[in-house]
Motif scaffolding. Structure first.
Motif, mmCIF file in Angstrom:
data_model
loop_
_atom_site.group_PDB
_atom_site.id
_atom_site.type_symbol
_atom_site.label_atom_id
_atom_site.label_comp_id
_atom_site.label_asym_id
_atom_site.label_seq_id
_atom_site.Cartn_x
_atom_site.Cartn_y
_atom_site.Cartn_z
ATOM 1 N N GLY A 290 0.808 -1.221 0.000
ATOM 2 C CA GLY A 290 0.000 0.000 0.000
ATOM 3 C C GLY A 290 0.834 1.260 0.000
ATOM 4 N N VAL A 350 5.941 4.338 5.964
ATOM 5 C CA VAL A 350 7.074 5.266 6.000
ATOM 6 C C VAL A 350 6.856 6.375 7.026
ATOM 7 N N LYS A 368 9.463 2.870 -3.566
ATOM 8 C CA LYS A 368 9.492 4.054 -2.699
ATOM 9 C C LYS A 368 9.614 3.613 -1.244
HETATM 10 FE FE1 F3S Z 1 2.172 7.258 0.300
HETATM 11 FE FE2 F3S Z 1 3.560 6.716 2.409
HETATM 12 FE FE3 F3S Z 1 4.221 5.665 0.130
HETATM 13 S S1 F3S Z 1 2.788 8.683 1.870
HETATM 14 S S2 F3S Z 1 3.595 7.146 -1.401
HETATM 15 S S3 F3S Z 1 2.325 5.270 1.251
HETATM 16 S S4 F3S Z 1 5.611 6.533 1.605
#
Ligand code: F3S
Length: 393
Positions: A290, A350, A368
């Motif tokens: 996700g 993150v 990412k």
């Molecule tokens: Fe969204 Fe978190 Fe990835 S803000 S793009 S899920 S690092």
């Protein structure tokens, strides 16, 4: 400046609007903007208490106290926790208190607490060619490239300034001449999974930095593949806009600007190398999916693959509260829970306080996420959703 803008700068619309407009004017001067331009909507980053701390929170509360109020549609990026099920995530009480105060400050400013990096999946879809002020690099890449709206890579404070004033400085990707490609990327790798598109984005961003790529050979990417591609190229480089032949709305108009551009090729070997870079031996990783936030289709795919399994709380899926409600109705959330997985809203792998939550090893399909988790000292493994869930290929 127009008479209205002069008046706002002079304090006629209150002290918050005056100060925030000063910020936009200063930014415009730095980048040589000729004027300000009205913007239709804002998407605000800098929401997690992990990144803001007390200093950032104090600034937000000050703006709300000074009367900062959004005059255009404004939505929020992910927070540091699921605002309801934060205890289930293992988020400390003190962090939760700080995060609640952040959201309260934004709500006083009239900002919608969407808490997602995919506002375009939560009903916030700008029009083609519209001027917007969005932060969050993956959302910027999606809105510029896939939707064809116009924004620079804004920051938390500049998006708040645009939300409150309804304005932005006219420079960068807001102008036709800066939306032209600077390099042609020929894709030779097989793009058969969302992870492959994420890898392509990662390789491209690494090679091009902030140059606008024009992709050839992208195939027919799904919405999920397009969001993964943009998120990754915005992470390894600083790409804010990409064009894809036959895929993105401005690509056709860019064909006349390709002669003489740098050309590069992305092969299957490049993709394998990128996967290897974030893949090491792990003992008992958490499978985190996700990033960017899952779509309804991705939740449906995951739900369809986990039946009859027990992940023992080691499968975490992140999405927006908007998509979550639809996924709950469709039975996807229940199916993932029944398999010992968890689905959280409002946050991600993150921006949550992972160290305090005890995470050390993560398996994911997002470059990412892999990039940021590696930089936070975690051990990672890359895989497709099917591979990570142990499903048959
Ligand atoms: Fe969204 Fe978190 Fe990835 S803000 S793009 S899920 S690092």
């Amino acid at each position: 400046m127009t008479r209205e803008e002069e008046a706002m700068l002079g304090g006629e619309e209150g002290p918050a609007a005056a100060k925030l407009l000063e910020l936009l004017v200063a930014l415009g001067e730095v980048f040589g903007a000729e004027r300000l331009v009205p913007v239709e909507s804002a998407h605000i980053s800098g929401v997690s208490y992990k990144n803001l701390g007390e200093a950032g929170l104090g600034w937000l509360v000050e703006q709300a106290d000074l009367g900062a109020r959004a005059r255009i549609r404004a939505t929020l990026n992910p927070a540091g926790m699921d605002m309801e099920f934060w205890r289930e995530m293992g988020v400390p009480e003190e962090f939760a208190e700080g995060q609640r105060r952040v959201l309260a400050a934004f709500e006083r400013m009239g900002v919608e607490p969407t808490c997602t990096c995919t506002p375009y999946l939560a009903g916030h879809v700008p029009g083609f060619g519209s001027q917007i002020a969005w932060a969050e690099s993956s959302a910027v890449c999606f809105s510029n490239s896939v939707i064809g709206a116009r924004t620079n890579r804004e920051s938390g404070p500049t998006t708040i300034a645009s939300a409150v004033t309804g304005l932005a400085a006219l420079y960068g990707f807001r102008l036709d001449e800066n939306r032209r490609p600077g390099a042609v990327v020929e894709v030779e790798a097989d793009l058969d999974t969302v992870m492959a598109y994420s890898a392509l984005g990662y390789v491209t961003g690494k090679r091009l930095g902030t140059t606008v790529p024009y992709f050839k050979g992208l195939g027919s990417p799904s919405l999920e593949a397009k969001k993964a591609l943009g998120a990754a190229c915005a992470t390894s480089g600083g790409i804010a806009l990409w064009h894809g032949e036959g895929v993105t709305p401005e690509a056709e108009a860019m064909k006349g600007h390709l002669a003489g551009l740098e050309r590069l090729t992305v092969t299957a070997g490049d993709v394998e190398e990128a996967v290897a870079r974030f893949t090491g031996p792990l003992d008992d990783p958490i499978i985190a999916l996700g990033c960017p936030h899952s779509s309804l289709e991705e939740l449906g795919e995951i739900a369809g693959l986990v039946g009859g399994r027990n992940f023992g709380g080691r499968l975490w899926v992140f999405t927006s509260r908007s998509v979550y409600s639809r996924a709950e109705e469709a039975g996807h959330v229940g199916a993932i829970r029944a398999a010992g997985g968890r689905v959280f809203r409002d946050t991600c792998m993150v921006v949550a306080p992972l160290k305090e939550m005890g995470w050390t090893e993560v398996a994911t399909n997002s470059f990412k996420a892999g990039h940021y988790m590696t930089s936070m000292g975690m051990r990672t493994r890359m895989g497709t959703i099917r591979e990570l869930l142990g499903a048959r290929q």
